[in-house]
Motif scaffolding. Structure first.
Motif, short mmCIF file in Angstrom:
data_model
loop_
_atom_site.label_atom_id
_atom_site.label_comp_id
_atom_site.label_asym_id
_atom_site.label_seq_id
_atom_site.Cartn_x
_atom_site.Cartn_y
_atom_site.Cartn_z
N VAL A 87 45.69 21.49 -2.12
CA VAL A 87 46.12 22.64 -2.71
C VAL A 87 47.39 22.53 -3.52
N PRO A 88 47.60 23.00 -4.77
CA PRO A 88 48.82 22.56 -5.42
C PRO A 88 50.06 23.24 -4.91
N LEU A 89 51.34 22.45 -4.87
CA LEU A 89 52.46 23.08 -4.25
C LEU A 89 53.34 23.30 -5.23
N GLY A 90 52.98 23.40 -6.26
CA GLY A 90 54.13 23.75 -7.48
C GLY A 90 54.35 25.33 -7.56
N GLY A 91 55.27 25.56 -8.12
CA GLY A 91 55.61 26.85 -8.34
C GLY A 91 56.53 27.80 -7.39
N PRO A 92 57.43 28.68 -7.55
CA PRO A 92 58.33 29.34 -6.92
C PRO A 92 57.83 29.89 -5.51
N MET A 93 58.45 29.57 -4.63
CA MET A 93 58.15 30.02 -3.20
C MET A 93 59.46 30.64 -2.53
N ARG A 94 59.27 31.34 -1.41
CA ARG A 94 60.46 32.20 -0.92
C ARG A 94 60.30 31.50 0.48
N SER A 95 61.32 30.65 0.70
CA SER A 95 61.70 30.08 2.07
C SER A 95 61.99 31.33 3.31
N ILE A 96 61.41 31.06 4.48
CA ILE A 96 61.66 32.12 5.50
C ILE A 96 62.18 31.24 6.69
N GLY A 97 62.37 30.17 6.44
CA GLY A 97 62.88 29.15 7.31
C GLY A 97 61.97 28.69 8.58
N ARG A 98 62.67 28.19 9.88
CA ARG A 98 61.84 27.70 10.63
C ARG A 98 61.56 28.78 11.73
N PRO A 99 60.37 29.20 12.19
CA PRO A 99 59.98 30.18 12.76
C PRO A 99 60.29 30.24 14.41
N PRO A 100 60.46 31.00 15.22
CA PRO A 100 60.79 30.87 16.50
C PRO A 100 59.59 30.13 17.26
N VAL A 101 59.94 29.29 18.20
CA VAL A 101 59.06 28.60 18.78
C VAL A 101 58.52 29.19 19.93
N VAL A 102 57.44 29.33 20.35
CA VAL A 102 56.53 29.91 21.49
C VAL A 102 56.67 28.64 22.66
N TYR A 103 56.25 27.43 22.13
CA TYR A 103 55.87 26.44 23.22
C TYR A 103 56.09 25.17 22.52
N HIS A 104 56.60 24.15 22.95
CA HIS A 104 56.47 22.56 22.54
C HIS A 104 56.61 21.72 23.74
N ASP A 105 55.69 20.78 23.54
CA ASP A 105 55.36 19.89 24.61
C ASP A 105 54.88 18.52 23.99
N THR A 106 55.06 17.45 24.65
CA THR A 106 54.26 16.21 24.10
C THR A 106 53.17 15.86 25.17
N LEU A 107 53.03 16.60 26.04
CA LEU A 107 51.84 16.22 27.04
C LEU A 107 50.72 17.25 27.23
N SER A 108 50.48 17.63 26.14
CA SER A 108 49.17 18.72 26.06
C SER A 108 47.90 17.90 26.37
N LEU A 109 46.79 18.62 26.33
CA LEU A 109 45.61 17.85 26.51
C LEU A 109 44.69 18.18 25.34
N LEU A 110 45.35 18.55 24.25
CA LEU A 110 44.41 18.54 23.14
C LEU A 110 43.97 17.15 22.56
N SER A 111 42.70 17.22 22.51
CA SER A 111 42.15 15.86 22.22
C SER A 111 41.78 15.55 20.85
N LEU A 112 42.28 16.37 19.95
CA LEU A 112 42.13 16.28 18.53
C LEU A 112 43.46 16.66 17.70
N PRO A 113 43.78 16.15 16.72
CA PRO A 113 44.65 16.81 15.74
C PRO A 113 44.38 17.99 15.07
#
Length: 216
Positions: A87-113
């Motif tokens: 997807v072309p990324l050029g052009g004006p965008m309105r930033s809304i910052g970093r969203p609130p985190v629900v969950y963050h971990d490095t030990l999930s069992l998701l076997s794919l990206p």
């Protein structure tokens, strides 16, 4: 004859001395372009890393079909879904910052990206089970009438030191751009043994328009 010989020797020595001094004066001139190039490199740093965006377009199975155990109805690969055109990324965008985190971990069992856009409780329950997301008992739940959940999973990694996060979000018209940043171990760092599978989950105000995951 002796004086003449001495005079010749002195003359030769003077010529050699002048030649050597001339060489010394020429050395800085020869090095000058290199110094200028190094100075220019410091003043003009290399361009930032290229980023690529992919529309969220999961491969939705037929009605009633059950997806593979490692893949959710609400998710696609980190290199795109059905539509893998950048997807072309050029052009004006309105930033809304970093969203609130629900969950963050490095030990999930998701076997794919994975890159997921979760719009309802069924999709959230599915990805929680697939990834064994270990939410606390006091987790209040998500109001999917007013919220949308975004998930970025890095997939299995050989050691600790890898991570994935939503860096920021931007809007262009009705399209939401979610910027995904990745981390990897620094050279020489001491790492714990054992595989990991980092995941980052955030929520945003309800968004039913297009979503583009931007891989940084």
């Amino acid at each position: 004859m002796t004086r003449t010989g001495i005079g010749i020797q002195i003359g030769v020595m003077m010529v050699l001395a002048m030649g050597l001094s001339g060489c010394k004066r020429d050395i800085p001139k020869a090095q000058a372009p290199r110094k200028e190039a190094r100075a220019a490199a410091r003043e003009d740093p290399p361009p930032p890393r290229a980023v690529t965006g992919y529309f969220f377009a999961p491969a939705t199975p037929a009605a009633g079909a059950v997806p593979a155990t490692e893949y959710s109805h609400s998710c696609q690969s980190d290199v795109g879904g059905l539509n893998r055109d950048p997807v072309p990324l050029g052009g004006p965008m309105r930033s809304i910052g970093r969203p609130p985190v629900v969950y963050h971990d490095t030990l999930s069992l998701l076997s794919l990206p994975l890159r997921c856009v979760i719009q309802d409780q069924d999709g959230w329950t599915e990805i929680r089970i697939l990834g064994r997301l270990r939410l606390p008992r006091e987790f209040p739940g998500i109001d999917f009438e007013h919220r949308t959940v975004l998930l970025a999973g890095l997939g299995p990694q050989p050691t600790a030191g890898y991570d994935v996060r939503f860096d920021s979000l931007s809007l262009r018209n009705d399209t939401l751009f979610a910027y995904v940043g990745r981390e990897r171990p620094q050279a020489g760092s001491v790492l714990t043994a054992g595989s990991t599978s980092p995941v980052d989950v955030v929520h945003v105000p309800k968004h039913t328009g297009p979503v583009v995951f931007v891989e940084q």
